[in-house]
Design an enzyme around this catalytic site. Structure first.
Site, PDB file in Angstrom:
ATOM      1  N   ALA A   1      15.497  35.323   0.541  1.00  0.00           N
ATOM      2  CA  ALA A   1      15.641  34.184  -0.362  1.00  0.00           C
ATOM      3  C   ALA A   1      14.581  33.134  -0.062  1.00  0.00           C
ATOM      4  O   ALA A   1      14.283  32.832   1.097  1.00  0.00           O
ATOM      5  CB  ALA A   1      17.037  33.590  -0.229  1.00  0.00           C
TER       6      ALA A   1
ATOM      7  N   GLN B   1      12.707  36.898  -4.132  1.00  0.00           N
ATOM      8  CA  GLN B   1      14.027  36.365  -4.420  1.00  0.00           C
ATOM      9  C   GLN B   1      13.968  34.841  -4.335  1.00  0.00           C
ATOM     10  O   GLN B   1      13.568  34.284  -3.319  1.00  0.00           O
ATOM     11  CB  GLN B   1      15.063  36.902  -3.439  1.00  0.00           C
ATOM     12  CG  GLN B   1      16.486  36.511  -3.798  1.00  0.00           C
ATOM     13  CD  GLN B   1      17.498  37.007  -2.787  1.00  0.00           C
ATOM     14  OE1 GLN B   1      17.796  36.295  -1.828  1.00  0.00           O
ATOM     15  NE2 GLN B   1      18.008  38.212  -2.974  1.00  0.00           N
TER      16      GLN B   1
ATOM     17  N   HIS C   1      18.628  34.395  -7.414  1.00  0.00           N
ATOM     18  CA  HIS C   1      19.804  34.540  -6.545  1.00  0.00           C
ATOM     19  C   HIS C   1      20.996  33.831  -7.194  1.00  0.00           C
ATOM     20  O   HIS C   1      21.089  32.612  -7.196  1.00  0.00           O
ATOM     21  CB  HIS C   1      19.501  33.929  -5.180  1.00  0.00           C
ATOM     22  CG  HIS C   1      20.421  34.369  -4.085  1.00  0.00           C
ATOM     23  ND1 HIS C   1      21.761  34.589  -4.287  1.00  0.00           N
ATOM     24  CD2 HIS C   1      20.193  34.623  -2.758  1.00  0.00           C
ATOM     25  CE1 HIS C   1      22.324  34.966  -3.146  1.00  0.00           C
ATOM     26  NE2 HIS C   1      21.384  34.994  -2.203  1.00  0.00           N
TER      27      HIS C   1
ATOM     28  N   TYR D   1      25.960  30.382  -3.658  1.00  0.00           N
ATOM     29  CA  TYR D   1      24.883  29.398  -3.755  1.00  0.00           C
ATOM     30  C   TYR D   1      24.894  28.743  -5.141  1.00  0.00           C
ATOM     31  O   TYR D   1      25.759  29.023  -5.972  1.00  0.00           O
ATOM     32  CB  TYR D   1      23.546  30.039  -3.392  1.00  0.00           C
ATOM     33  CG  TYR D   1      23.510  30.446  -1.931  1.00  0.00           C
ATOM     34  CD1 TYR D   1      23.523  29.483  -0.933  1.00  0.00           C
ATOM     35  CD2 TYR D   1      23.530  31.791  -1.558  1.00  0.00           C
ATOM     36  CE1 TYR D   1      23.539  29.836   0.415  1.00  0.00           C
ATOM     37  CE2 TYR D   1      23.546  32.159  -0.215  1.00  0.00           C
ATOM     38  CZ  TYR D   1      23.553  31.178   0.762  1.00  0.00           C
ATOM     39  OH  TYR D   1      23.583  31.530   2.084  1.00  0.00           O
TER      40      TYR D   1
ATOM     41  N   ARG E   1      20.443  38.605  -9.092  1.00  0.00           N
ATOM     42  CA  ARG E   1      21.357  39.111  -8.065  1.00  0.00           C
ATOM     43  C   ARG E   1      22.763  38.546  -8.244  1.00  0.00           C
ATOM     44  O   ARG E   1      22.955  37.345  -8.341  1.00  0.00           O
ATOM     45  CB  ARG E   1      20.853  38.744  -6.661  1.00  0.00           C
ATOM     46  CG  ARG E   1      21.782  39.292  -5.572  1.00  0.00           C
ATOM     47  CD  ARG E   1      21.344  38.926  -4.191  1.00  0.00           C
ATOM     48  NE  ARG E   1      22.288  39.434  -3.196  1.00  0.00           N
ATOM     49  CZ  ARG E   1      22.193  39.223  -1.896  1.00  0.00           C
ATOM     50  NH1 ARG E   1      21.195  38.505  -1.419  1.00  0.00           N
ATOM     51  NH2 ARG E   1      23.094  39.725  -1.073  1.00  0.00           N
TER      52      ARG E   1
ATOM     53  N   ALA F   1      23.601  47.604  -3.831  1.00  0.00           N
ATOM     54  CA  ALA F   1      23.224  47.312  -2.444  1.00  0.00           C
ATOM     55  C   ALA F   1      24.478  47.133  -1.604  1.00  0.00           C
ATOM     56  O   ALA F   1      25.503  46.670  -2.097  1.00  0.00           O
ATOM     57  CB  ALA F   1      22.372  46.044  -2.379  1.00  0.00           C
ATOM     58  N   GLY F   2      24.375  47.498  -0.339  1.00  0.00           N
ATOM     59  CA  GLY F   2      25.466  47.272   0.601  1.00  0.00           C
ATOM     60  C   GLY F   2      26.100  48.552   1.107  1.00  0.00           C
ATOM     61  O   GLY F   2      26.674  49.325   0.337  1.00  0.00           O
TER      62      GLY F   2
ATOM     63  N   GLY G   1      19.073  47.337   3.067  1.00  0.00           N
ATOM     64  CA  GLY G   1      18.718  46.100   3.739  1.00  0.00           C
ATOM     65  C   GLY G   1      18.680  46.263   5.243  1.00  0.00           C
ATOM     66  O   GLY G   1      17.616  46.338   5.858  1.00  0.00           O
ATOM     67  N   ARG G   2      19.854  46.342   5.862  1.00  0.00           N
ATOM     68  CA  ARG G   2      19.937  46.411   7.321  1.00  0.00           C
ATOM     69  C   ARG G   2      19.199  47.621   7.889  1.00  0.00           C
ATOM     70  O   ARG G   2      18.498  47.512   8.902  1.00  0.00           O
ATOM     71  CB  ARG G   2      21.404  46.419   7.747  1.00  0.00           C
ATOM     72  CG  ARG G   2      22.114  45.101   7.531  1.00  0.00           C
ATOM     73  CD  ARG G   2      23.606  45.220   7.595  1.00  0.00           C
ATOM     74  NE  ARG G   2      24.151  45.882   6.421  1.00  0.00           N
ATOM     75  CZ  ARG G   2      25.435  45.996   6.144  1.00  0.00           C
ATOM     76  NH1 ARG G   2      26.326  45.501   6.962  1.00  0.00           N
ATOM     77  NH2 ARG G   2      25.838  46.605   5.049  1.00  0.00           N
TER      78      ARG G   2
END
Length: 335
Positions: free
Chosen positions: A35, A77, A151, A156, A203, A264-265, A287-288
Site C-alpha cells: 500500500a 496499490q 485499496h 481503511y 481490492r 488472495a489468501g 503474498g506471504r
C-alpha cells in the site's frame, strides 16, 4: 516494506525496494506493490512510501525499470488509511473518516483511538480525496507503473463509507447502501478516467472485519447495490451455507461485467490450481509465500518445496532488509 525517509511524512522507494521487486520479477509475472500513500496525510504507519512527490515518482520508476527489464509487470496499490492514522501522523489533528466513530484499541504509536475520534469528512474533503486518488494514479503512470490497485479493504478510508456500523451520515454519502457506495464509486470512476479502466484494480475484503468494520449484512448489501432479485437468485444457485462464507457470489457479480477476479489468501500449490481450474477465479495471488520465496513461480512450476516464511519479519524489521531480500533462491536454479 519501508521507503527511505526524506522528510516527515515523505518516504521514497530506495535501493532495498528496487532489489526486492527485482528479485521477484519474471517474464509475464504481475506484482502488486505494498500500500502506497496518495497524499501527505494518507499514511498511518512509519516508512510507508508515497506517490505524491517528484522524488517518490522517481523512486518508483527505478523499481518499475528493474521489473520491466525482466519482462514483468507492476501495479501500485494506492490508499488512504483514514481513521487508522493517529494524530501524530496528521500534524496533531484528528484523522478523517466517514463518521466520528473511532476504532477500538490503540494506534501504532500507542495512543488510544478513542482519545481523538476521527473527523467526519465534509463534501469538499471527499472531493479532494477523490482527486488525490486520481492524481496518485497519474503519478503512477508517470513512474511507468503498469496500473494501480485501489485499496478498499481492511477497514481503511474507502471501505469505511460502505459499513453501516461506521457510516451513520445523514447526507448524500450515508444512509442507504447506494449512498454509502458513492464515495468508493467516485474514487473508481476518477481513477479510471485518469489512466484508463484497463489499468485499474480494486481490492476488497468482504469477509474481513479488521479495524472495527462490521457491516450488518455484507452479502445482501452488495447484491442490493448491483443485482436485481432474479440475478440474486441466479448468483446464489451454487447454494446454501458455503455461499455465505465464500467469495463466489462476488465473483459471479463481477463476472457479469466482464471484470477479472483475483483471489488472495492462504493459497499454495495444492489449492491454487484447483481454484483456477474450477473457474472460481481468474488469477491467484501469493503474498506471504512470495516474500519467503523470491523464485516462487519457478519453484511452483518445478515442484520444489517452498521456504517457510517468518511472520516476525513481516513488519518494521531491523535491519530493514531482514525478511525481505535475505531469503535464499533455490540452489539448483542458481547453479
Amino acid at each position: 516494506m519501508r521507503g527511505v525517509k526524506e522528510s516527515d511524512g515523505i518516504n521514497v522507494p530506495g535501493d532495498l525496494m528496487v532489489n526486492y521487486y527485482d528479485l521477484r520479477a519474471t517474464k509475464g509475472g504481475l506484482q502488486i506493490t505494498e500500500a502506497t500513500d496518495i497524499s501527505l496525510y494518507a499514511s498511518g504507519y512509519p516508512g510507508i512510501p508515497g506517490i505524491f512527490t517528484s522524488s517518490q515518482i522517481s523512486g518508483w520508476k527505478k523499481v518499475t525499470d528493474a521489473v520491466h527489464r525482466k519482462g514483468g509487470y507492476t501495479f501500485l496499490q494506492i490508499w488512504h488509511t483514514g481513521r487508522a492514522s493517529p494524530p501524530s501522523f496528521q500534524g496533531g489533528k484528528p484523522p478523517i473518516s466517514s463518521s466520528n466513530h473511532p476504532m477500538n484499541g490503540d494506534w501504532l504509536d500507542g495512543t488510544s483511538c478513542a482519545s481523538s475520534p476521527p473527523f467526519p469528512m465534509t463534501v469538499d474533503e471527499i472531493q479532494t480525496v477523490v482527486k488525490d486518488f486520481a492524481e496518485a494514479a497519474k503519478n503512477a503512470v508517470q513512474a511507468v507503473l503498469d496500473g494501480v490497485e485501489i485499496h478498499c479493504a481492511n477497514g481503511y478510508l474507502v471501505e469505511r463509507f460502505i459499513h453501516d456500523n461506521i457510516n451513520d451520515r445523514t447526507d448524500e454519502y450515508g444512509g442507504s447502501i447506494q449512498n454509502r457506495c458513492k464515495f468508493p464509486l467516485k474514487v473508481i470512476k476518477a481513477v479510471c478516467e485518469a489512466i484508463g479502466l484497463e489499468n485499474v484494480g480494486f481490492r476488497l475484503s468482504p469477509w474481513n472485519y479488521f479495524q472495527s468494520t462490521r457491516d450488518s449484512n455484507r452479502l445482501d448489501h452488495w447484491f442490493d447495490e448491483i443485482l436485481d432479485e432474479q440475478q440474486k437468485i441466479e448468483s446464489l444457485s451454487c447454494g446454501d451455507k458455503e455461499t455465505n462464507i465464500s467469495l463466489l457470489p462476488f465473483r459471479n457479480i463481477l463476472q457479469k461485467g466482464n471484470i477479472s477476479f483475483i483471489s488472495a489468501g492462504c493459497f499454495n500449490w495444492e489449492n491454487a490450481v484447483p481454484k483456477l481450474e474450477s473457474g472460481a477465479t481468474d488469477l491467484v495471488c501469493f503474498g506471504r509465500w512470495f516474500i519467503a520465496n523470491p523464485d516462487l513461480p519457478k519453484k511452483l512450476a518445478d515442484g520444489v518445496p517452498l521456504t517457510n516464511y517468518d511472520r516476525s519479519t513481516f513488519y518494521f524489521t531491523v535491519p530493514p532488509e531482514k525478511g525481505y531480500t535475505d531469503y535464499p533462491i533455490n540452489t539448483a536454479e542458481a547453479a
